[in-house]
Design an enzyme around this catalytic site. Structure first.
Site, PDB file in Angstrom:
ATOM      1  N   CYS A  65      -5.072  -2.227  -6.323  1.00 16.92           N
ATOM      2  CA  CYS A  65      -4.596  -2.824  -7.676  1.00 16.92           C
ATOM      3  C   CYS A  65      -4.053  -1.891  -8.514  1.00 16.92           C
ATOM      4  O   CYS A  65      -4.357  -0.565  -8.243  1.00 16.92           O
ATOM      5  CB  CYS A  65      -5.923  -3.583  -8.172  1.00 16.92           C
ATOM      6  SG  CYS A  65      -6.706  -4.707  -7.169  1.00 16.92           S
ATOM      7  N   GLY A 119       0.231  -3.828  -6.571  1.00 13.77           N
ATOM      8  CA  GLY A 119      -0.276  -5.183  -6.685  1.00 13.77           C
ATOM      9  C   GLY A 119       0.624  -6.223  -6.884  1.00 13.77           C
ATOM     10  O   GLY A 119       1.259  -6.366  -8.085  1.00 13.77           O
ATOM     11  N   ASN A 166      -9.578  -1.258 -10.139  1.00  5.11           N
ATOM     12  CA  ASN A 166      -8.908  -0.888  -8.809  1.00  5.11           C
ATOM     13  C   ASN A 166      -9.840  -0.235  -7.848  1.00  5.11           C
ATOM     14  O   ASN A 166     -10.721   0.672  -8.279  1.00  5.11           O
ATOM     15  CB  ASN A 166      -7.771   0.210  -9.128  1.00  5.11           C
ATOM     16  CG  ASN A 166      -7.285   0.763  -8.120  1.00  5.11           C
ATOM     17  OD1 ASN A 166      -6.714   1.708  -8.175  1.00  5.11           O
ATOM     18  ND2 ASN A 166      -7.150  -0.134  -6.960  1.00  5.11           N
ATOM     19  N   GLY A 167     -10.046  -0.686  -6.756  1.00  8.15           N
ATOM     20  CA  GLY A 167     -11.034   0.132  -5.613  1.00  8.15           C
ATOM     21  C   GLY A 167     -11.864  -1.339  -5.189  1.00  8.15           C
ATOM     22  O   GLY A 167     -11.986  -2.300  -5.676  1.00  8.15           O
ATOM     23  N   TYR A 218       0.797   6.785   1.164  1.00  6.89           N
ATOM     24  CA  TYR A 218       1.448   5.654   1.005  1.00  6.89           C
ATOM     25  C   TYR A 218       1.206   4.964  -0.362  1.00  6.89           C
ATOM     26  O   TYR A 218       2.380   4.626  -0.741  1.00  6.89           O
ATOM     27  CB  TYR A 218       0.640   4.639   2.191  1.00  6.89           C
ATOM     28  CG  TYR A 218       1.384   3.382   1.919  1.00  6.89           C
ATOM     29  CD1 TYR A 218       2.709   3.052   2.506  1.00  6.89           C
ATOM     30  CD2 TYR A 218       0.780   2.236   1.336  1.00  6.89           C
ATOM     31  CE1 TYR A 218       3.166   1.927   2.504  1.00  6.89           C
ATOM     32  CE2 TYR A 218       1.204   1.106   1.162  1.00  6.89           C
ATOM     33  CZ  TYR A 218       2.466   0.775   1.704  1.00  6.89           C
ATOM     34  OH  TYR A 218       2.993  -0.596   1.425  1.00  6.89           O
TER      35      TYR A 218
HETATM   36  P1  AMP Z   1       2.249  -1.582  10.435  1.00  4.78           P
HETATM   37  O1  AMP Z   1       3.574  -2.479  10.500  1.00  4.78           O
HETATM   38  O2  AMP Z   1       0.832  -2.448  10.522  1.00  4.78           O
HETATM   39  O3  AMP Z   1       1.841  -0.276  11.467  1.00  4.78           O
HETATM   40  O4  AMP Z   1       2.239  -1.036   8.904  1.00  4.78           O
HETATM   41  C1  AMP Z   1       2.636   0.299   8.840  1.00  4.78           C
HETATM   42  C2  AMP Z   1       3.997   0.113   7.907  1.00  4.78           C
HETATM   43  O5  AMP Z   1       2.979  -0.248   6.457  1.00  4.78           O
HETATM   44  C3  AMP Z   1       4.248   1.511   7.332  1.00  4.78           C
HETATM   45  O6  AMP Z   1       5.796   1.441   7.240  1.00  4.78           O
HETATM   46  C4  AMP Z   1       3.511   1.864   5.957  1.00  4.78           C
HETATM   47  O7  AMP Z   1       4.421   2.605   5.073  1.00  4.78           O
HETATM   48  C5  AMP Z   1       2.873   0.673   5.503  1.00  4.78           C
HETATM   49  N1  AMP Z   1       1.510   0.649   5.142  1.00  4.78           N
HETATM   50  C6  AMP Z   1       0.769   1.485   5.425  1.00  4.78           C
HETATM   51  N2  AMP Z   1      -0.517   1.401   5.030  1.00  4.78           N
HETATM   52  C7  AMP Z   1      -0.392   0.218   4.373  1.00  4.78           C
HETATM   53  C8  AMP Z   1      -1.462  -0.484   3.484  1.00  4.78           C
HETATM   54  N3  AMP Z   1      -2.682  -0.188   3.401  1.00  4.78           N
HETATM   55  N4  AMP Z   1      -0.918  -1.701   3.073  1.00  4.78           N
HETATM   56  C9  AMP Z   1       0.461  -2.067   2.826  1.00  4.78           C
HETATM   57  N5  AMP Z   1       1.275  -1.362   3.761  1.00  4.78           N
HETATM   58  C10 AMP Z   1       0.950  -0.010   4.485  1.00  4.78           C
END
Ligand code: AMP
Length: 488
Positions: free
Chosen positions: A20, A46, A121-122, A261
């Site tokens: 968040c 978010g 947030n958390g 990220y």
């Molecule tokens: P995936 O398709 O499940 O392997 O997710 C990887 C992609 O999601 C990468 O391109 C990241 O930029 C992004 N990503 C990584 N961690 C998160 C997260 N916690 N929440 C949303 N997107 C994420």
């Protein structure tokens, strides 16, 4: 802030887990507009729901909505309802489940001492355990959010002064929290003892601002004052700002995933530019696992800074070989795996001219489930790439998160169930490599990871959880895991 799933009750069937963004202003005539703008800059943290609470010296006003900040808080009619020179707000990220308005923050309660609003947030790691105790004690919970536990703990504290009641509540919670809270006299910012989630202090026209990231200060032209320290509580009143450190001092361990990220690249987190840090991660990745190729292509947008660093280091041209449609949300927002895969297609298209006949290195910031990588590699191959190599600017994510970055249960994490070769096969690329954990720390300006006193919260890669996981390890394990599984 996370949603709490409670056994066998439909009311609690929504299983929200969120990263968040929080924002607060004290003593500014445009407090609500500034809060709306600040939240807009934090929208990447978010996109599911947004809320603002304001205080005009007599009354609190609250507007909580599902959707984006701009969908609701750009309208004068809404802003006008939120009167006052103090305001605070929240943007919420959820992956699945029904979204219930009662879970949207800030949460508000009338205490015997007056109104109290809080946003978070958390994720707390002992919220279910505390909630059991509170309910046994007669508390009636209105939401399924762990943040409500904080509200109840404040309400029930036996201390006399409000701030002591607030501290009393914080002493009982475990996990990650960056909080912004408001009473009829105060705006309060608080960061957990390890400083897992970020929180910064800014100033505008003599007023104090609290925000998750510096990009939210930039949008309103506020100056960056400093970070709220780990374990620090700041209390902002008409008399100025007071800093309290009521918890036993611990070394800070901010979450390293903010750099990889979550935070916006134009934010400064922990004194480091997120953009430059991501470039350094890409440069380090190139040093560790550079490969001969014709073109370096980022997976947009998250892979762009790392790909620039990678390309600069290996001296191979950087090209935008994949174009992202910005009018769809992040992949993770889609609730089912099927829709999520479709989401990847909706989101990206190949710029075939720069791919055809080329040996391509694809750079992304991370692999979670592998969904994005599978689709992107397939697209690049279909566009006629000669070879496709994937380079990931963080180590394999092998452990789930409980602090609010929303990685799924272990079984859904590709790297938890596959070794690198099996991942390569699953993704369908010619080679696959990740940044090492020491390489990651070196990109952050350290010699490497200090195994005895790790500098960051990095459990996703190491399994080293820096706080007790009371709910997961105790009698709430099944509930907690089913909550994670449903969202996985
Ligand atoms: P995936 O398709 O499940 O392997 O997710 C990887 C992609 O999601 C990468 O391109 C990241 O930029 C992004 N990503 C990584 N961690 C998160 C997260 N916690 N929440 C949303 N997107 C994420």
């Amino acid at each position: 802030m996370t949603g709490i799933s409670i056994d066998s009750d439909d009311m609690y069937a929504d299983t929200l887990r969120e990263e968040c963004g929080v924002f607060g202003v004290y003593g500014h005539p445009d407090a609500t507009e500034l809060t709306a703008l600040g939240l807009h800059a934090l929208q990447h943290r978010g996109q599911e729901a947004v809320g603002i609470v304001s205080f005009d010296g007599n009354n609190f006003s609250s507007e909580r909505r599902l959707g984006l900040v701009g969908d609701h808080f750009s309208k004068a009619s809404v802003i006008e309802r939120l009167k006052g020179s103090s305001a605070m707000g929240h943007v919420r990220y959820s992956t699945t489940g029904d979204t219930l308005l009662r879970n949207v923050q800030p949460l508000y309660a009338d205490l015997d001492s007056g109104g109290f609003a809080v946003c978070h947030n958390g994720n707390l790691t002992n919220a279910l355990t505390l909630r059991d105790r509170l309910i046994e004690d007669g508390a009636i919970c209105q939401s399924t959010s762990d943040t409500e536990v904080i509200l109840h703990l404040v309400a029930r504290s036996q201390k006399r002064k409000f701030i002591d009641r607030f501290i009393d509540a914080l002493r009982q919670i475990e996990g990650a929290y960056s909080l912004v809270a408001m009473t009829n006299k105060k705006l309060i910012g608080a960061r957990d003892p390890l400083g897992i989630r970020p929180l910064v202090l800014g100033r505008l026209d003599g007023s104090y601002i609290l925000a998750s990231e510096t990009c939210a200060l930039d949008i309103i032209g506020a100056t960056f004052e400093r970070e709220i320290d780990h374990g620090e509580i700041v209390v902002i009143t008409d008399d100025g700002i007071e800093s309290l450190k009521p918890f036993p001092a611990l070394p800070a361990r901010p979450c390293i995933f903010e750099y990889i990220y979550f935070s916006r690249p134009d934010s400064i987190v922990g004194g480091r530019s997120v953009y430059s840090t991501r470039k350094s991660m890409g440069a380090m990745l190139a040093r560790e696992s550079g490969i001969d190729a014709d073109v370096i292509v980022p997976v947009p947008d998250s892979g762009v800074p790392a790909a620039i660093g990678y390309a600069e280091t290996v001296g191979i041209p950087f090209e935008l070989g994949i174009i992202r449609n910005h009018y769809v949300g992040r992949t993770f927002i889609e609730p089912s795996q099927q829709i999520r895969q479709l989401g990847v297609k909706l989101k990206h298209n190949v710029n075939s001219g720069v791919i055809r006949g080329k040996r391509v290195v694809l750079v992304d910031d991370s692999i979670v489930r592998g969904t994005t990588s599978v689709k992107i590699v397939q697209m690049i191959r279909e566009a006629g790439a000669h070879e496709v190599h994937m380079r990931i600017a963080c180590p394999p994510i092998t452990h789930p998160d409980y602090y609010g970055i929303d990685t799924p249960v272990k079984d859904n994490l590709l790297a938890a169930t596959h070794d690198i070769d099996a991942m390569r096969e699953f993704i369908g690329c010619d080679s696959l490599d990740f940044l090492s954990i020491d390489g990651l720390y070196q990109a952050m300006g350290h010699q490497g990871r200090d195994a005895t006193a790790p500098q960051y919260t990095d459990h996703c890669f190491t399994g080293d959880y820096p706080t007790p996981l009371t709910d997961v390890q105790g009698k709430h394990r099944a509930t907690h895991l089913s909550l994670l599984a449903e969202t996985g």
